[in-house]
Enzyme design. Structure first.
Site, mmCIF file in Angstrom:
data_model
loop_
_atom_site.group_PDB
_atom_site.id
_atom_site.type_symbol
_atom_site.label_atom_id
_atom_site.label_comp_id
_atom_site.label_asym_id
_atom_site.label_seq_id
_atom_site.Cartn_x
_atom_site.Cartn_y
_atom_site.Cartn_z
ATOM 1 N N HIS A 19 0.835 -1.203 0.000
ATOM 2 C CA HIS A 19 0.000 0.000 0.000
ATOM 3 C C HIS A 19 0.876 1.263 0.000
ATOM 4 O O HIS A 19 0.601 2.207 -0.739
ATOM 5 C CB HIS A 19 -0.892 0.050 1.255
ATOM 6 C CG HIS A 19 -1.912 -1.051 1.362
ATOM 7 N ND1 HIS A 19 -2.077 -1.789 2.502
ATOM 8 C CD2 HIS A 19 -2.829 -1.523 0.472
ATOM 9 C CE1 HIS A 19 -3.054 -2.669 2.318
ATOM 10 N NE2 HIS A 19 -3.526 -2.537 1.101
ATOM 11 N N LYS A 43 -17.425 -6.480 7.333
ATOM 12 C CA LYS A 43 -16.097 -7.080 7.359
ATOM 13 C C LYS A 43 -15.496 -6.988 8.762
ATOM 14 O O LYS A 43 -15.426 -5.902 9.330
ATOM 15 C CB LYS A 43 -15.196 -6.344 6.364
ATOM 16 C CG LYS A 43 -14.569 -7.263 5.346
ATOM 17 C CD LYS A 43 -13.756 -6.439 4.367
ATOM 18 C CE LYS A 43 -13.013 -7.305 3.389
ATOM 19 N NZ LYS A 43 -12.282 -6.492 2.416
ATOM 20 N N ARG A 92 -2.368 -6.856 -8.025
ATOM 21 C CA ARG A 92 -1.267 -7.798 -7.770
ATOM 22 C C ARG A 92 -1.319 -8.904 -8.814
ATOM 23 O O ARG A 92 -1.012 -8.676 -9.961
ATOM 24 C CB ARG A 92 -1.349 -8.339 -6.349
ATOM 25 C CG ARG A 92 -0.949 -7.331 -5.306
ATOM 26 C CD ARG A 92 -1.414 -7.708 -3.933
ATOM 27 N NE ARG A 92 -2.875 -7.688 -3.870
ATOM 28 C CZ ARG A 92 -3.592 -7.892 -2.766
ATOM 29 N NH1 ARG A 92 -2.976 -8.168 -1.652
ATOM 30 N NH2 ARG A 92 -4.906 -7.838 -2.794
ATOM 31 N N SER A 130 -2.690 -7.663 3.467
ATOM 32 C CA SER A 130 -2.965 -7.438 4.891
ATOM 33 C C SER A 130 -3.277 -8.765 5.564
ATOM 34 O O SER A 130 -2.856 -9.033 6.686
ATOM 35 C CB SER A 130 -4.148 -6.483 5.052
ATOM 36 O OG SER A 130 -3.853 -5.244 4.487
#
Ligand code: ADP
Length: 163
Positions: A19, A43, A92, A130
């Protein structure tokens, strides 16, 4: 001339070197970058939205055109009030593609005047997530190079309080 503002939305639970890399690269080409921490009721997160915001700010203290905000709701709605034109997302591996494409098209439908900019992860960070970082932290692995130093401390503290 209108200020060119890019919004980088995400969970950032917590912010990683991947990030950080995207934020720095975008800050170099836009007048302002707003990192938008998603406050989601659906979440489950390890860090509260406020904690995630502070960790982002402490990870990039030298970046003068960075703003960090917390928002619950549609990114495009935030964009309108902030007068921002571009949504930035990182890409990614191929697995990111479908999700990002669906979201970009949904946002295009909701707000045709807003563009999504997908930025490729740098090769040295493309494997960092993460989720992966939390897994490493929970199992006592080395976090150096995966997240900023302040995040290492915060993760250690969080885990210490859990056990
Ligand atoms: P979200 O839950 O919205 O996917 P994340 O915090 O996981 O939020 O990620 C925010 C954005 O940053 C996403 O576009 C994601 O693909 C991107 N991203 C995550 N990790 C990296 C990385 N290592 N390199 C580049 N981009 C990344």
């Amino acid at each position: 001339m209108t200020k060119k503002i890019a919004v980088y939305p995400g969970s950032f639970d917590p912010i990683t070197m991947g990030h950080v890399d995207i934020i720095k690269r975008i800050a170099a080409v836009y007048d302002e970058v707003i990192v938008l921490v998603a406050q989601s009721s659906q979440k489950q997160s390890m860090f509260s939205a406020e904690e995630r915001k502070v960790l982002i700010e402490k990870s990039l203290p030298e970046l003068k055109n960075l703003k960090v905000d917390i928002f619950e709701g549609l990114t495009v709605e935030y964009m309108k009030t902030a007068k921002a034109q571009i949504i930035v997302r990182g890409l990614r591996a191929v697995v990111d593609f479908e999700y990002e494409m669906t979201m970009a098209n949904m946002n295009k439908k909701l707000a045709p005047e807003i563009e999504t900019l997908l930025v490729f992860a740098s090769p040295e960070y493309y494997y960092i997530s993460s989720r992966g970082v939390k897994e490493v932290a929970l199992n006592g692995g080395a976090l150096k190079g995966l997240v900023p130093e302040v995040v290492i401390e915060a993760l250690e503290k969080k885990i210490e309080h859990r056990t």
